[in-house]
Design a protein around this motif. Structure first.
Motif, PDB file in Angstrom:
ATOM      1  N   ALA A  53       0.686  -1.475   0.138  1.00 52.17           N
ATOM      2  CA  ALA A  53       0.438   0.078   0.368  1.00 52.17           C
ATOM      3  C   ALA A  53       0.859   1.409   0.035  1.00 52.17           C
ATOM      4  O   ALA A  53       0.804   2.335  -0.991  1.00 52.17           O
ATOM      5  N   TRP A  54       1.821   0.979   1.207  1.00 49.99           N
ATOM      6  CA  TRP A  54       2.878   2.477   0.592  1.00 49.99           C
ATOM      7  C   TRP A  54       3.539   2.759  -0.628  1.00 49.99           C
ATOM      8  O   TRP A  54       3.634   4.340  -1.071  1.00 49.99           O
ATOM      9  N   VAL A  55       3.548   1.694  -1.280  1.00 45.20           N
ATOM     10  CA  VAL A  55       4.516   1.893  -2.564  1.00 45.20           C
ATOM     11  C   VAL A  55       3.123   1.691  -3.750  1.00 45.20           C
ATOM     12  O   VAL A  55       4.060   1.660  -5.136  1.00 45.20           O
ATOM     13  N   HIS A  56       2.203   1.779  -3.424  1.00 48.08           N
ATOM     14  CA  HIS A  56       1.466   2.133  -5.023  1.00 48.08           C
ATOM     15  C   HIS A  56       1.128   2.547  -5.902  1.00 48.08           C
ATOM     16  O   HIS A  56       1.289   2.332  -7.127  1.00 48.08           O
ATOM     17  N   GLU A  57       1.320   4.112  -5.406  1.00 52.96           N
ATOM     18  CA  GLU A  57       1.057   4.934  -6.228  1.00 52.96           C
ATOM     19  C   GLU A  57       2.816   5.412  -6.758  1.00 52.96           C
ATOM     20  O   GLU A  57       2.816   5.066  -8.775  1.00 52.96           O
ATOM     21  N   LEU A  58       3.641   4.438  -6.622  1.00 54.24           N
ATOM     22  CA  LEU A  58       4.559   4.721  -6.947  1.00 54.24           C
ATOM     23  C   LEU A  58       5.187   3.883  -8.013  1.00 54.24           C
ATOM     24  O   LEU A  58       5.636   3.996  -8.676  1.00 54.24           O
ATOM     25  N   MET A  59       4.560   2.682  -7.991  1.00 50.52           N
ATOM     26  CA  MET A  59       4.701   1.582  -8.524  1.00 50.52           C
ATOM     27  C   MET A  59       4.315   1.185 -10.069  1.00 50.52           C
ATOM     28  O   MET A  59       4.109   0.779 -10.378  1.00 50.52           O
ATOM     29  N   LYS A  60       2.991   2.142 -10.677  1.00 50.88           N
ATOM     30  CA  LYS A  60       1.841   2.009 -11.267  1.00 50.88           C
ATOM     31  C   LYS A  60       2.780   2.528 -12.602  1.00 50.88           C
ATOM     32  O   LYS A  60       3.520   3.075 -13.266  1.00 50.88           O
ATOM     33  N   ASP A  61       2.293   1.736 -13.748  1.00 48.55           N
ATOM     34  CA  ASP A  61       3.077   1.672 -15.196  1.00 48.55           C
ATOM     35  C   ASP A  61       2.657   3.501 -14.990  1.00 48.55           C
ATOM     36  O   ASP A  61       3.355   3.060 -15.932  1.00 48.55           O
ATOM     37  N   ASP A  62       1.083   3.809 -15.187  1.00 48.77           N
ATOM     38  CA  ASP A  62       1.018   4.381 -15.204  1.00 48.77           C
ATOM     39  C   ASP A  62       1.072   6.016 -14.766  1.00 48.77           C
ATOM     40  O   ASP A  62       0.320   6.735 -13.864  1.00 48.77           O
ATOM     41  N   ALA A  63       2.366   5.723 -13.727  1.00 47.33           N
ATOM     42  CA  ALA A  63       2.624   6.672 -12.589  1.00 47.33           C
ATOM     43  C   ALA A  63       2.479   8.071 -13.206  1.00 47.33           C
ATOM     44  O   ALA A  63       2.733   8.715 -13.592  1.00 47.33           O
ATOM     45  N   TRP A  64       1.809   8.758 -11.767  1.00 49.83           N
ATOM     46  CA  TRP A  64       1.456   9.632 -12.063  1.00 49.83           C
ATOM     47  C   TRP A  64       2.688  10.930 -12.269  1.00 49.83           C
ATOM     48  O   TRP A  64       2.710  11.992 -12.206  1.00 49.83           O
ATOM     49  N   PHE A  65       3.815  10.685 -11.982  1.00 52.69           N
ATOM     50  CA  PHE A  65       5.185  11.787 -11.990  1.00 52.69           C
ATOM     51  C   PHE A  65       5.906  11.526 -13.599  1.00 52.69           C
ATOM     52  O   PHE A  65       6.830  11.816 -13.763  1.00 52.69           O
ATOM     53  N   LYS A  66       5.015  10.298 -14.590  1.00 54.88           N
ATOM     54  CA  LYS A  66       5.695  10.086 -15.369  1.00 54.88           C
ATOM     55  C   LYS A  66       5.831  10.712 -16.266  1.00 54.88           C
ATOM     56  O   LYS A  66       7.309  10.900 -17.328  1.00 54.88           O
ATOM     57  N   ASN A  67       5.187  12.059 -16.439  1.00 50.74           N
ATOM     58  CA  ASN A  67       6.044  13.297 -17.071  1.00 50.74           C
ATOM     59  C   ASN A  67       6.644  14.656 -16.669  1.00 50.74           C
ATOM     60  O   ASN A  67       7.082  15.431 -17.052  1.00 50.74           O
ATOM     61  N   LEU A  68       6.774  13.935 -14.565  1.00 43.91           N
ATOM     62  CA  LEU A  68       7.686  14.800 -14.042  1.00 43.91           C
ATOM     63  C   LEU A  68       9.141  14.496 -14.073  1.00 43.91           C
ATOM     64  O   LEU A  68       9.822  15.367 -14.152  1.00 43.91           O
ATOM     65  N   LEU A  69       9.748  12.988 -13.539  1.00 43.06           N
ATOM     66  CA  LEU A  69      10.892  12.450 -13.373  1.00 43.06           C
ATOM     67  C   LEU A  69      11.394  12.237 -14.976  1.00 43.06           C
ATOM     68  O   LEU A  69      10.634  12.056 -15.504  1.00 43.06           O
ATOM     69  N   PRO A  70      12.250  13.024 -15.598  1.00 37.15           N
ATOM     70  CA  PRO A  70      12.716  12.521 -15.914  1.00 37.15           C
ATOM     71  C   PRO A  70      13.230  10.742 -17.149  1.00 37.15           C
ATOM     72  O   PRO A  70      13.478   9.880 -15.799  1.00 37.15           O
ATOM     73  N   ASN A  71      13.378  10.594 -18.219  1.00 31.86           N
ATOM     74  CA  ASN A  71      13.502   8.763 -18.729  1.00 31.86           C
ATOM     75  C   ASN A  71      12.587   8.141 -17.728  1.00 31.86           C
ATOM     76  O   ASN A  71      12.620   6.998 -17.814  1.00 31.86           O
ATOM     77  N   PHE A  72      11.292   8.453 -17.473  1.00 33.76           N
ATOM     78  CA  PHE A  72       9.963   7.339 -17.235  1.00 33.76           C
ATOM     79  C   PHE A  72       9.792   6.462 -18.427  1.00 33.76           C
ATOM     80  O   PHE A  72       9.897   6.778 -19.778  1.00 33.76           O
TER      81      PHE A  72
END
Ligand code: FAD
Length: 366
Positions: A106-125
């Motif tokens: 549960a802690w890392v649920h959002e981090l581990m998604k294939d369409d993670a919310w930060f995919k256009n924020l952190l480089p090279n996703f």
């Protein structure tokens, strides 16, 4: 007119908030704290963190904004200011289907998604190919993030505060309003910023009983894996975790870990340490020379920190709290950063700064 502010606490939250206030406002600021950069203590979470930026926040929460705003500043520091002790790292996340619903899952649920919310924020996703996944892993992603050497970064924050005129002093407040008499000028503080982390559970005038610890045990080693990685769980129990990150500027590699809710034990558990080292070598064999196991890890130290968790997430709020003499003091809270205090630090400082400005505004005469 200049305002006298006392920031209570010198972890990443207190130092970042004091720095933000000192850079932008006409304030005279004192940081009062039981622990300072350089100290290692179970009551002081900040030195024990890895620390990296692995965004975890849920949609439509203030934490999402804090993470977004903080990334922009951490990225700038990594690019422009090597003396802050932050560097870029290639990061890998590894997801196991069986961890869905566990505490670490549960802690890392959002981090581990294939369409993670930060995919256009952190480089090279990018989503990893099946052929890139280690044994037992069902999915994962790669991106560029940062790793902060906290042994350099906390003193750097303190130096930046000094450069901007902030005064740092040791002190212990039993009640939050005690801090009002600890401003370095000897005059009463106009406002207190509460950055006491897990101690907000017991601090008089705050006593936030929704605070609780999540114990994190780590091993710091000299080996360099060349990457940063984390999984959604382990086979050693729902409250054990697996992550590793190589710190900037000779800070070694932090191997973790655990997420043990309501566990206050300050001493490292040697059996857990053995499991942490073995799991890290299994998921990232490049930690040790080819053909070697965890016996080839060169240990710098073992450590334990308590993540300052809060049931409803980070508290950034203002209120007026009465001291023993009945006089009310303006307080802005900034605590409860759980396992994401670095990666939310600037966003939280901006939010706290807005509340400080609001609280110090001259009241209109009726
Ligand atoms: P603290 O660092 O605990 O500071 C509290 C301060 O208040 C201290 O200076 C203390 O002395 C002072 N204080 C308390 N009570 C009083 C009092 N009564 N009077 C005077 N002073 C007082 N976050 C990330 O973003 N990325 C990571 O990779 C990461 N990894 C982590 C790994 C581990 C093992 C742990 C334990 C945490 C990790 N975190 C990570 C979380 C992060 O470390 C915390 O969220 C953050 O350090 C909290 O900072 P803080 O300043 O709010 O609290």
């Amino acid at each position: 007119m200049s305002s006298n502010i006392v920031v209570l606490g010198a972890g990443v939250s207190g130092l970042t908030t004091a720095l933000q206030l000192a850079r932008n406002g006409n304030h005279s600021i004192t940081i009062i704290s039981k622990h300072m950069p350089g100290d290692y203590d179970i009551e002081y979470a900040s030195p024990w963190a890895g620390a990296n930026c692995f965004p975890f926040s849920k949609a439509d929460t203030p934490e999402r904004t804090y993470e977004r705003e903080t990334w922009i500043e951490l990225e700038r520091l990594a690019r422009e200011l090597p003396e802050a002790g932050i560097h870029f790292q290639n990061a890998f996340t590894y997801r196991r289907a069986k961890d869905a619903g566990t505490a670490t899952g549960a802690w890392v649920h959002e981090l581990m998604k294939d369409d993670a919310w930060f995919k256009n924020l952190l480089p090279n996703f990018r989503v990893l190919n099946k052929s890139e996944l280690p044994a037992g892993i069902d999915g994962g992603s790669a991106f560029t993030s940062v790793c902060i050497n906290t042994a350099l970064y906390l003193p750097w924050l303190a130096s930046q505060c000094l450069k901007h005129g902030v005064v740092l002093r040791r002190g212990i407040a039993k009640h939050i309003t005690d801090a009002a008499s600890l401003h370095h000028t000897g005059k009463p503080a106009d406002l207190i910023v509460n950055c006491t982390g897990l101690s907000s559970l017991r601090l008089g005038g705050v006593e936030d009983t929704t605070m609780y610890p999540a114990r994190g045990q780590i091993v710091v080693v000299r080996n360099d894996p060349g990457v940063m990685a984390g999984t959604s769980g382990t086979d050693d129990g729902p409250d054990e975790a697996l992550y590793l990150m190589h710190r900037a500027a000779g800070g070694g590699t932090v191997l973790g870990g655990s997420y043990q809710v309501n566990n206050w034990e300050s001493q490292p558990d040697p059996n857990l340490a053995t499991r942490i080292m073995k799991r890290c070598v299994d998921i990232c064999p490049s930690l040790v020379p080819e053909g070697k196991g965890s016996e080839a890890l060169s240990v710098i130290r073992h450590g334990v920190g308590l993540r300052p968790c809060r049931k409803d997430g980070i508290r950034i709020e203002s209120e007026a709290i009465a001291g023993a003499d009945g006089r009310k003091v303006a307080v802005v809270h900034n605590y409860g950063h759980a396992g994401y205090g670095y990666q939310t630090s600037y966003g939280c400082a901006f939010a706290a700064e807005r509340l400080v400005k609001e609280a110090l505004k001259p009241k209109a005469k009726l």
